[in-house]
Design an enzyme around this catalytic site. Structure first.
Site, short mmCIF file in Angstrom:
data_model
loop_
_atom_site.label_atom_id
_atom_site.label_comp_id
_atom_site.label_asym_id
_atom_site.label_seq_id
_atom_site.Cartn_x
_atom_site.Cartn_y
_atom_site.Cartn_z
N SER A 196 0.83 -1.20 0.00
CA SER A 196 0.00 0.00 0.00
C SER A 196 0.86 1.25 0.00
O SER A 196 1.98 1.24 0.55
CB SER A 196 -0.86 -0.03 1.27
OG SER A 196 -1.40 1.24 1.53
N TYR A 236 -1.90 -1.57 10.82
CA TYR A 236 -2.15 -2.04 9.45
C TYR A 236 -0.99 -1.66 8.54
O TYR A 236 -0.43 -2.50 7.81
CB TYR A 236 -3.46 -1.44 8.91
CG TYR A 236 -3.54 -1.47 7.40
CD1 TYR A 236 -3.78 -2.65 6.73
CD2 TYR A 236 -3.31 -0.31 6.65
CE1 TYR A 236 -3.81 -2.69 5.34
CE2 TYR A 236 -3.33 -0.34 5.27
CZ TYR A 236 -3.58 -1.53 4.63
OH TYR A 236 -3.58 -1.56 3.25
N LYS A 238 2.18 -3.97 6.39
CA LYS A 238 2.60 -3.89 4.98
C LYS A 238 4.11 -3.67 4.90
O LYS A 238 4.79 -4.26 4.06
CB LYS A 238 1.84 -2.77 4.25
CG LYS A 238 0.35 -3.06 4.11
CD LYS A 238 0.09 -4.32 3.29
CE LYS A 238 -1.34 -4.76 3.28
NZ LYS A 238 -1.56 -6.08 2.70
#
Ligand code: UFG
Length: 341
Positions: free
Chosen positions: A124, A149, A153
């Site tokens: 992302s 989150y 990544k």
């Protein structure tokens, strides 16, 4: 090629299954419906050339995953399966670390066990944090993660870089850094299925237009942007799906050159929240009920991609406009209301 698609019934995964099948690959969908619904698999069967394989499984269940890989013998893996809600990750970090990192480790270990050559990882633009310069390129610095989150990544990417250093000949992967995926398949048969109240802008807009939500709040109108609202790089999910096909094909073509390559996947230009709302009003012919509220904590004022590397190496660039994506998202929302599922 036979391609295992973890999270293949999810938003980006399902559209990628269609793109893979229609490019002549055989998708092997692996999903446990924690963020999708079984009817999506039926819809995929009607949208795909040839019938994709499907297995209901949690990627954290190593034995079950091994059984699937044994049976299906995939030649590539596209690993989507992960949680993706920024706010929830702040409230429940262990859930995110366990699932997002744990499932990646399982899948990578199985990749080695079964000698599967190609791996594509969903990352992302969140890895760039608050960028120093716009647009961001793949060499822009990776900043301290703003949420658990986002950290999952960054950790996922680092695991792939470490694997490359450790065993280059067996570790070929592509890391795709998505900007803001929106829209739906133009058929209206598949699209995003938000769990509860959406956190993301476009599903919030379409649900407000459909009367499911009363009013959209635009978070912040005092950013240093031309209209004061935040800027993002929105990309049609079918464009994003097609980039995965290019990535898998490129890995297969470059079989001899080991390495881990990172690509930004965005349109290469930004749109403000206000522009998204106005474009939605144009394509739907509706007036959206919205108000302005305070900035949302953790939001960056503006981010958009330099996607030149994807064009140069993968031969990929977006084909669809913001208005196409919003029209397709609205079509999907309306189909969802009409068809009892
Ligand atoms: N927004 C609103 N109102 C809403 C929802 C969103 O004004 O109800 C605004 C946000 O404040 C932001 C823009 O719309 O300015 C886009 O917000 P999204 O939540 O749709 O997307 P984000 O850019 O926040 O998040 C996306 C992905 C994440 C990823 C992040 C990286 O959804 O997975 O980009 O920046 F981590």
């Amino acid at each position: 090629m036979r391609i295992a698609v973890t999270g293949g019934a999810g938003f980006i995964g399902s559209h990628t299954v269609v793109a893979l099948a229609n490019a002549g690959h055989h998708p092997i969908i692996i999903d446990d419906f924690r963020n999708s619904k079984p009817f999506i698999v039926g819809r995929l069967e009607s949208l795909c050339k040839g019938k994709p394989s499907f297995h209901e499984a949690d990627c954290n269940d190593r034995d079950k995953m091994a059984g699937i890989f044994e049976k299906e013998q995939p030649e590539g893996i596209i690993h989507f399966a992960a949680y993706k809600a920024v706010g929830e990750s702040v409230r429940e970090p262990l859930k995110y670390y366990r699932n997002n990192v744990g499932s990646l480790l399982n899948v990578l270990e199985l990749q080695r066990q079964f000698g599967i050559p190609y791996f594509v990882f969903s990352s992302s633009c969140t890895v760039y944090g608050v960028p120093d310069e716009l647009p961001v390129t793949e060499t822009s610095p990776v900043k301290k993660a703003q949420s658990p989150y986002g950290f999952t990544k960054q950790v996922g990417e680092q695991i792939l870089f470490d694997l490359q250093k450790a065993a280059s000949e067996s570790a070929k992967s592509v890391i795709l850094r998505y900007f803001n995926p929106i829209g739906a398949h133009p058929s209206g048969l598949i699209g995003e299925l938000p769990l509860g109240e959406p956190e993301n802008l476009v599903p919030y807009i379409t649900q407000t237009a459909a009367g499911i939500r009363e009013q959209l709040t635009i978070f912040g109108k005092d950013y240093e942007t031309p209209d004061g609202t935040a800027i993002r790089d929105y990309i049609h999910v079918m464009d994003l799906a097609e980039a995965h096909v290019r990535a898998i094909d490129w890995l297969a073509e470059k079989r001899s050159e080991a390495g881990t390559e990172v690509f930004n996947l965005g349109a290469g230009s930004g749109s403000s929240v206000k522009e998204v709302v106005e474009t939605f009003e144009d394509v739907s012919g509706l007036k959206l009920n919205y108000r302005y509220g305070p900035r949302r904590p953790g939001d960056v004022p503006a981010i958009y991609a330099n996607a030149d590397k994807a064009l140069k190496i993968l031969g990929w660039a977006v084909q669809r406009k913001l208005s196409d994506a919003l029209r397709d998202a609205w079509n999907w929302q309306q189909q969802l209301q009409k068809l009892p599922v």
